[in-house]
Scaffold this active site. Structure first.
Site, short mmCIF file in Angstrom:
data_model
loop_
_atom_site.label_atom_id
_atom_site.label_comp_id
_atom_site.label_asym_id
_atom_site.label_seq_id
_atom_site.Cartn_x
_atom_site.Cartn_y
_atom_site.Cartn_z
N SER A 146 40.05 34.65 41.41
CA SER A 146 39.55 34.49 40.04
C SER A 146 40.70 34.01 39.17
O SER A 146 41.88 34.28 39.47
CB SER A 146 39.03 35.84 39.50
OG SER A 146 38.82 35.79 38.10
N TYR A 159 39.76 44.80 38.61
CA TYR A 159 39.28 43.49 39.07
C TYR A 159 40.44 42.49 39.14
O TYR A 159 40.63 41.81 40.16
CB TYR A 159 38.20 42.98 38.12
CG TYR A 159 37.60 41.65 38.52
CD1 TYR A 159 36.57 41.60 39.45
CD2 TYR A 159 38.05 40.46 37.97
CE1 TYR A 159 36.01 40.39 39.83
CE2 TYR A 159 37.50 39.25 38.34
CZ TYR A 159 36.48 39.21 39.27
OH TYR A 159 35.94 38.00 39.65
#
Length: 256
Positions: A146, A159
């Site tokens: 990401s 995350y």
């Protein structure tokens, strides 16, 4: 060398989290390029629909219910894929979750769950497919990270940390298995319009305008925007690309 560097005819790909969202978008790209697919997802609700859609490209699709954090479940995924198709050429480690909270309020269980799914599961899956790839003398591993792997994310520390770890794991794989002709690379998606981000927009109504204002393309990404990157990293076109991180974010991360 094949006349079409992007042709995946005869190749078999496993895509975890392949029933919806980014996983399904990449699976579409791989199927369109000629790959035979196994889509593995813990949630089987959308499996039949995803399988039917992907089979329209004219290739077999195996839909598997798999818990990527469980070694036995992943082993069964590999056995089923080899039983159905006889080989595994491509692994896309896409399955992931997000549980947001300020660091000072985040429960340890929520930290651990995200780390387990986003970072430990790709390790489990890579280990599981390695024997088949080594025996075949080639393989492609694509880990989905990401843009938050390289940006600050105080409200999603678990995350962001898991995705940062995936970048380093990708480099480790690239180094360790290069001698087996296995290339390992990462894709860093930006803000993609999926069920996961739709929930984020519901919680934070200002998020939509904030993203549009920062992305030079002035739009959110779609799952299909990841298809080309997946095909490139799965194909002969990337045979000398190893340990790389390919950002697909419409320019979001280059803005100050």
């Amino acid at each position: 060398m094949t006349s079409n560097l992007f042709d995946l005819t005869g190749r078999v790909a496993i895509v975890t989290g392949g029933n919806t969202g980014i996983g399904l978008g990449m699976a579409r790209g791989l199927a369109n390029a000629g790959a035979t697919l196994a889509i593995a997802d813990r949630n089987s609700d959308n499996a039949a629909q995803a399988k039917a859609e992907l089979e329209k490209f004219g290739h077999s699709v195996l839909a598997l219910t798999t818990d990527v954090t469980d070694t036995k479940s992943v082993a069964q995924m590999v056995v089923a894929t080899l039983g159905a198709f006889g080989r595994i050429d491509i692994l896309v480690n896409n399955a992931g979750i997000s549980i947001s909270a300020p660091i000072e309020e985040m429960a340890l269980a929520d930290w651990q769950k995200v780390i387990d799914v986003n970072m430990t599961a790709p390790f489990i899956c890579a280990q599981a497919v390695y024997p088949a790839m080594k025996a075949a003398g080639r393989g492609k591993i694509i880990n989905i990270a990401s843009v938050l792997a390289t940006l600050g994310a105080g409200g999603a520390a678990n995350y962001a940390s898991s995705k940062g770890g995936i970048l380093q794991f990708t480099r480790a794989l690239a180094t360790a298995w290069a001698a087996d002709n296995i290339q390992s690379n990462a894709i860093l998606p930006g803000w993609i319009d999926t069920d996961l981000t739709k929930r984020a927009k519901e919680i934070r109504p200002e998020l939509h305008d904030r993203i549009i204002g920062r992305v030079p393309a002035q739009r959110w990404g779609t799952p299909n925007d990841l298809a080309g990157a997946a095909v490139f990293l799965a194909s002969a076109a990337s045979d000398f690309v190893n340990g790389a991180a390919l950002t697909v974010d419409g320019g979001f991360s280059i803005q100050g």
